[in-house]
Scaffold this active site. Structure first.
Site, PDB file in Angstrom:
ATOM      1  N   PHE A   2       0.942  -1.141   0.140  1.00 16.35           N
ATOM      2  CA  PHE A   2       0.041  -0.115  -0.043  1.00 16.35           C
ATOM      3  C   PHE A   2       0.842   1.321   0.102  1.00 16.35           C
ATOM      4  O   PHE A   2       2.093   1.312   0.130  1.00 16.35           O
ATOM      5  CB  PHE A   2      -0.678   0.006   1.310  1.00 16.35           C
ATOM      6  CG  PHE A   2      -1.657  -1.227   1.567  1.00 16.35           C
ATOM      7  CD1 PHE A   2      -3.094  -1.466   0.789  1.00 16.35           C
ATOM      8  CD2 PHE A   2      -1.069  -2.340   2.359  1.00 16.35           C
ATOM      9  CE1 PHE A   2      -3.497  -2.526   0.649  1.00 16.35           C
ATOM     10  CE2 PHE A   2      -1.966  -3.391   2.239  1.00 16.35           C
ATOM     11  CZ  PHE A   2      -3.217  -3.530   1.708  1.00 16.35           C
ATOM     12  N   SER A  47      -6.573  -7.631  -1.464  1.00 14.80           N
ATOM     13  CA  SER A  47      -6.383  -6.943  -0.338  1.00 14.80           C
ATOM     14  C   SER A  47      -6.921  -5.530   0.001  1.00 14.80           C
ATOM     15  O   SER A  47      -6.689  -5.128  -0.904  1.00 14.80           O
ATOM     16  CB  SER A  47      -4.699  -7.003  -0.143  1.00 14.80           C
ATOM     17  OG  SER A  47      -4.299  -8.577   0.021  1.00 14.80           O
ATOM     18  N   CYS A  54      -3.313  -5.367   6.832  1.00 15.39           N
ATOM     19  CA  CYS A  54      -3.657  -5.775   5.322  1.00 15.39           C
ATOM     20  C   CYS A  54      -4.808  -7.152   5.597  1.00 15.39           C
ATOM     21  O   CYS A  54      -4.441  -7.925   6.106  1.00 15.39           O
ATOM     22  CB  CYS A  54      -2.321  -6.435   4.803  1.00 15.39           C
ATOM     23  SG  CYS A  54      -2.707  -7.035   3.138  1.00 15.39           S
ATOM     24  N   THR A  56      -7.929  -9.481   3.846  1.00 17.84           N
ATOM     25  CA  THR A  56      -8.425 -10.292   2.575  1.00 17.84           C
ATOM     26  C   THR A  56      -9.945 -10.302   2.395  1.00 17.84           C
ATOM     27  O   THR A  56     -10.593 -10.704   3.364  1.00 17.84           O
ATOM     28  CB  THR A  56      -7.880 -11.663   2.584  1.00 17.84           C
ATOM     29  OG1 THR A  56      -6.371 -11.659   2.612  1.00 17.84           O
ATOM     30  CG2 THR A  56      -8.291 -12.396   1.052  1.00 17.84           C
ATOM     31  N   ALA A  72      -7.684 -12.971  12.058  1.00 17.44           N
ATOM     32  CA  ALA A  72      -7.116 -14.077  12.780  1.00 17.44           C
ATOM     33  C   ALA A  72      -6.921 -13.500  14.157  1.00 17.44           C
ATOM     34  O   ALA A  72      -6.570 -12.557  14.383  1.00 17.44           O
ATOM     35  CB  ALA A  72      -5.855 -14.377  12.258  1.00 17.44           C
ATOM     36  N   THR A 156       4.668  11.950   8.309  1.00 15.09           N
ATOM     37  CA  THR A 156       5.972  12.403   8.453  1.00 15.09           C
ATOM     38  C   THR A 156       6.190  12.492  10.019  1.00 15.09           C
ATOM     39  O   THR A 156       5.515  13.182  10.907  1.00 15.09           O
ATOM     40  CB  THR A 156       6.611  13.596   7.904  1.00 15.09           C
ATOM     41  OG1 THR A 156       6.294  13.171   6.274  1.00 15.09           O
ATOM     42  CG2 THR A 156       7.881  13.807   8.050  1.00 15.09           C
TER      43      THR A 156
END
Length: 238
Positions: A2, A47, A54, A56, A72, A156
């Site tokens: 990403f 994704s 991330c 699914t 999970a 940043t």
């Protein structure tokens, strides 16, 4: 992969605990809506970064207005996704394609730790946020003016305090309207992914030092032996 540039804010429609599931058991499933703008080209198995994690896509509706993911147990331990509930807002970003400009930085969606917001202060039309890390060893990978992903947002670093394990970022007005962080109070939590480059460099140094220390003929081992001999000689007055 990403970029850390959040595409839209979604809403959790359903948060369901599962005893046994595709997530490996004792995980949860989350259905997220209000995100049709990023689902036009969605496929099962894609994704999507959700608050920097991330995940699914395991299901989406025919109208492509909502999607479902499985989470999970390990992900619940590493992140603050376990604190979500129906109505929670989440940052969403699709995985990059070869046509995407890398306007942020390389973000894996693999959260390193959780941080707590310890301070937020207005600075003109910007807001300065300060965070304290849960797994404090991650402060070693955070440097001033370096990249960091906070709830999946590429930002940043403006200040680092290595003694208190805190760091700060400044969020400009435009970004405030595109992500969920301004909705969070002091004491709220965020998902943190440190810059991968720092972790890779640190690992390479560790491996190289271990290899040299274990080899009596290495340049480092010879240097240490020479310094020890010089110190001993000096102590003995030689």
């Amino acid at each position: 992969m990403f970029t850390g540039l959040v595409e839209t804010i979604g809403t959790v429609l359903e948060y369901k605990s599962l005893d046994t599931s595709e997530t490996g058991g004792n995980g949860v499933s989350i259905t997220i809506g209000d995100c049709s703008s990023i689902l036009g080209d969605v496929h099962l198995g894609d994704s999507i970064s959700t608050n920097g994690v991330c995940l699914t896509v395991v299901e989406f509706d025919e109208a492509r207005t909502q999607f479902k993911v499985g989470v999970a147990p390990e992900t619940l331990r590493r992140t603050d996704l376990g604190d979500l509930g129906e109505g929670s807002k989440v940052n969403l970003e699709r995985a990059v394609t070869s046509e995407v400009r890398l306007g942020g930085h390389v973000v894996q969606g693999h959260v390193d730790t959780i941080a707590t917001i310890t301070n937020r202060q207005a600075d003109g039309n910007a807001i300065t946020f300060t965070f304290k890390l849960r797994e404090t060893e991650n402060i070693n990978y955070i440097v001033e003016k370096g990249f960091i992903a906070v709830d999946g947002t590429s930002l940043t670093v403006t200040h680092v305090d290595y003694d208190t394990f805190e760091f700060s970022i400044m969020m400009v007005s435009y970004t405030q309207g595109k992500v969920i962080m301004p909705l969070k109070p002091v004491g709220g939590t965020v998902n943190i992914e440190v810059d991968l480059t720092g972790k890779l460099i640190a690992k390479q140094i560790d491996v190289n030092l271990a290899s040299q220390i274990g080899n009596p003929d290495s340049a480092l081992a010879r240097l240490v032996d020479r310094l020890v001999e010089e110190k001993v000689a000096k102590a003995l007055g030689k």
